[in-house]
Design a protein around this motif. Structure first.
Motif, PDB file in Angstrom:
ATOM      1  N   ARG A  87      83.399   1.475  46.963  1.00 28.97           N
ATOM      2  CA  ARG A  87      83.327   2.940  46.987  1.00 28.97           C
ATOM      3  C   ARG A  87      81.888   3.408  46.815  1.00 28.97           C
ATOM      4  N   ALA A  88      81.160   2.801  45.892  1.00 25.94           N
ATOM      5  CA  ALA A  88      79.763   3.194  45.681  1.00 25.94           C
ATOM      6  C   ALA A  88      78.938   2.946  46.939  1.00 25.94           C
ATOM      7  N   GLU A  89      79.150   1.799  47.589  1.00 27.44           N
ATOM      8  CA  GLU A  89      78.427   1.498  48.821  1.00 27.44           C
ATOM      9  C   GLU A  89      78.809   2.499  49.917  1.00 27.44           C
ATOM     10  N   TYR A  90      80.101   2.822  49.999  1.00 26.67           N
ATOM     11  CA  TYR A  90      80.565   3.782  51.002  1.00 26.67           C
ATOM     12  C   TYR A  90      79.954   5.155  50.740  1.00 26.67           C
ATOM     13  N   ASP A  91      79.959   5.586  49.478  1.00 29.49           N
ATOM     14  CA  ASP A  91      79.398   6.888  49.126  1.00 29.49           C
ATOM     15  C   ASP A  91      77.918   6.968  49.491  1.00 29.49           C
ATOM     16  N   LEU A  92      77.194   5.896  49.243  1.00 29.19           N
ATOM     17  CA  LEU A  92      75.773   5.863  49.577  1.00 29.19           C
ATOM     18  C   LEU A  92      75.577   5.935  51.091  1.00 29.19           C
ATOM     19  N   ALA A  93      76.368   5.178  51.830  1.00 30.83           N
ATOM     20  CA  ALA A  93      76.265   5.212  53.299  1.00 30.83           C
ATOM     21  C   ALA A  93      76.648   6.592  53.834  1.00 30.83           C
ATOM     22  N   LEU A  94      77.647   7.203  53.250  1.00 35.93           N
ATOM     23  CA  LEU A  94      78.076   8.541  53.663  1.00 35.93           C
ATOM     24  C   LEU A  94      76.974   9.560  53.400  1.00 35.93           C
ATOM     25  N   LEU A  95      76.337   9.435  52.250  1.00 33.35           N
ATOM     26  CA  LEU A  95      75.239  10.328  51.906  1.00 33.35           C
ATOM     27  C   LEU A  95      74.085  10.169  52.897  1.00 33.35           C
ATOM     28  N   LYS A  96      73.731   8.935  53.229  1.00 33.49           N
ATOM     29  CA  LYS A  96      72.661   8.676  54.201  1.00 33.49           C
ATOM     30  C   LYS A  96      73.027   9.248  55.567  1.00 33.49           C
ATOM     31  N   GLU A  97      74.273   9.055  55.987  1.00 33.44           N
ATOM     32  CA  GLU A  97      74.717   9.558  57.289  1.00 33.44           C
ATOM     33  C   GLU A  97      74.637  11.076  57.341  1.00 33.44           C
ATOM     34  N   ARG A  98      75.106  11.717  56.297  1.00 34.82           N
ATOM     35  CA  ARG A  98      75.065  13.181  56.257  1.00 34.82           C
ATOM     36  C   ARG A  98      73.635  13.682  56.234  1.00 34.82           C
ATOM     37  N   ARG A  99      72.788  12.973  55.512  1.00 36.82           N
ATOM     38  CA  ARG A  99      71.383  13.363  55.445  1.00 36.82           C
ATOM     39  C   ARG A  99      70.730  13.240  56.820  1.00 36.82           C
ATOM     40  N   SER A 100      71.031  12.180  57.544  1.00 37.87           N
ATOM     41  CA  SER A 100      70.414  11.984  58.854  1.00 37.87           C
ATOM     42  C   SER A 100      70.964  12.955  59.893  1.00 37.87           C
ATOM     43  N   LYS A 101      72.204  13.407  59.744  1.00 31.42           N
ATOM     44  CA  LYS A 101      72.804  14.338  60.699  1.00 31.42           C
ATOM     45  C   LYS A 101      72.434  15.787  60.422  1.00 31.42           C
ATOM     46  N   SER A 102      71.949  16.042  59.238  1.00 30.05           N
ATOM     47  CA  SER A 102      71.663  17.416  58.849  1.00 30.05           C
ATOM     48  C   SER A 102      70.550  17.990  59.705  1.00 30.05           C
ATOM     49  N   GLU A 103      70.836  19.096  60.357  1.00 25.89           N
ATOM     50  CA  GLU A 103      69.820  19.755  61.178  1.00 25.89           C
ATOM     51  C   GLU A 103      69.069  20.798  60.369  1.00 25.89           C
ATOM     52  N   ALA A 104      69.742  21.392  59.418  1.00 23.77           N
ATOM     53  CA  ALA A 104      69.113  22.398  58.570  1.00 23.77           C
ATOM     54  C   ALA A 104      68.284  21.686  57.511  1.00 23.77           C
ATOM     55  N   PRO A 105      67.215  22.334  57.059  1.00 22.97           N
ATOM     56  CA  PRO A 105      66.447  21.687  56.002  1.00 22.97           C
ATOM     57  C   PRO A 105      67.328  21.520  54.768  1.00 22.97           C
ATOM     58  N   GLY A 106      67.516  20.287  54.376  1.00 18.18           N
ATOM     59  CA  GLY A 106      68.376  19.992  53.239  1.00 18.18           C
ATOM     60  C   GLY A 106      67.586  19.964  51.956  1.00 18.18           C
ATOM     61  N   PRO A 107      68.148  19.333  50.971  1.00 23.23           N
ATOM     62  CA  PRO A 107      67.432  19.234  49.700  1.00 23.23           C
ATOM     63  C   PRO A 107      66.129  18.462  49.893  1.00 23.23           C
ATOM     64  N   ARG A 108      65.195  18.774  49.044  1.00 22.72           N
ATOM     65  CA  ARG A 108      63.895  18.102  49.137  1.00 22.72           C
ATOM     66  C   ARG A 108      64.054  16.627  48.787  1.00 22.72           C
ATOM     67  N   THR A 109      63.198  15.807  49.392  1.00 17.67           N
ATOM     68  CA  THR A 109      63.222  14.378  49.100  1.00 17.67           C
ATOM     69  C   THR A 109      62.686  14.155  47.692  1.00 17.67           C
ATOM     70  N   LEU A 110      62.930  12.969  47.178  1.00 16.38           N
ATOM     71  CA  LEU A 110      62.413  12.632  45.855  1.00 16.38           C
ATOM     72  C   LEU A 110      60.902  12.789  45.814  1.00 16.38           C
ATOM     73  N   ASP A 111      60.239  12.330  46.854  1.00 17.13           N
ATOM     74  CA  ASP A 111      58.787  12.428  46.922  1.00 17.13           C
ATOM     75  C   ASP A 111      58.343  13.892  46.899  1.00 17.13           C
ATOM     76  N   GLN A 112      59.058  14.772  47.580  1.00 12.74           N
ATOM     77  CA  GLN A 112      58.710  16.190  47.613  1.00 12.74           C
ATOM     78  C   GLN A 112      58.941  16.868  46.260  1.00 12.74           C
ATOM     79  N   LEU A 113      59.855  16.322  45.473  1.00  9.54           N
ATOM     80  CA  LEU A 113      60.148  16.913  44.166  1.00  9.54           C
ATOM     81  C   LEU A 113      59.044  16.629  43.143  1.00  9.54           C
ATOM     82  N   CYS A 114      58.271  15.592  43.387  1.00  7.44           N
ATOM     83  CA  CYS A 114      57.253  15.178  42.424  1.00  7.44           C
ATOM     84  C   CYS A 114      55.918  15.876  42.694  1.00  7.44           C
ATOM     85  N   THR A 115      55.181  16.111  41.608  1.00  2.00           N
ATOM     86  CA  THR A 115      53.883  16.772  41.728  1.00  2.00           C
ATOM     87  C   THR A 115      52.723  15.854  41.367  1.00  2.00           C
TER      88      THR A 115
END
Length: 172
Positions: A87-115
């Motif tokens: 389930r954890a592996e599936y959830d991670l893959a699902l999250l990656k898939e949704r992130r790659s399909k997202s056309e709208a600007p989604g949440p900021r990346t981890l790198d973008q969150l850091c200053t």
């Protein structure tokens, strides 16, 4: 309704079968993606009552074939979601898939969150570990990123998400 529950109508079977490729495992079983582990078996039971091929033996050939296909997908969803690591592996893959399909600007990346440069380095390490499925390493890197940064609630939320994935996978 008999004591085995209500089976799906041919129209419901046809409609669900037409959308099957669009549905994730949670949607197939009628669950929310944050469903408790104890909710998975009852959801599969309800699914089985409606879509088990033995409940549709008198249906036409197309409906029986669609039912077999639906049930196979539901059984696979149950197999994956009931097992913590899968389930954890599936959830991670699902999250990656949704992130790659997202056309709208989604949440900021981890790198973008850091200053800070140290925070950005650790965020990139965490992201690389996530991409490789190394949840514990990602968790450790993100903890180091948080230590290098000024207070950052969004980073804390991401750390909580990784911690949840670790717990679901039985590693936390």
């Amino acid at each position: 309704m008999d004591d085995h529950g209500e089976r799906a109508s041919p129209a419901e079977i046809k409609e669900l079968h037409a959308r099957l490729a669009e549905l994730d495992h949670y949607e197939v079983l009628g669950l929310e993606s944050d469903a408790a582990p104890l909710a998975i078996q009852p959801a599969f039971h309800r699914f089985s009552e409606r879509f088990h091929p033995d409940r549709h033996v008198g249906a036409d050939d197309a409906t029986r074939e669609a039912t077999r296909s639906l049930f196979a997908r539901g059984a696979e969803a149950y197999r994956v979601l009931k097992h913590h690591r899968l389930r954890a592996e599936y959830d991670l893959a699902l999250l990656k898939e949704r992130r790659s399909k997202s056309e709208a600007p989604g949440p900021r990346t981890l790198d973008q969150l850091c200053t800070t440069s140290a925070g950005k380095l650790q965020a990139r390490n965490a992201l690389r570990a996530l991409d490789e499925g190394r949840l514990q390493d990602a968790h450790a890197s993100l903890q180091r990123a948080i230590q290098a940064e000024p207070p950052n609630p969004e980073l804390g939320e991401r750390l909580s998400s990784i911690r949840l994935l670790l717990e679901l996978s039985g590693q936390g």
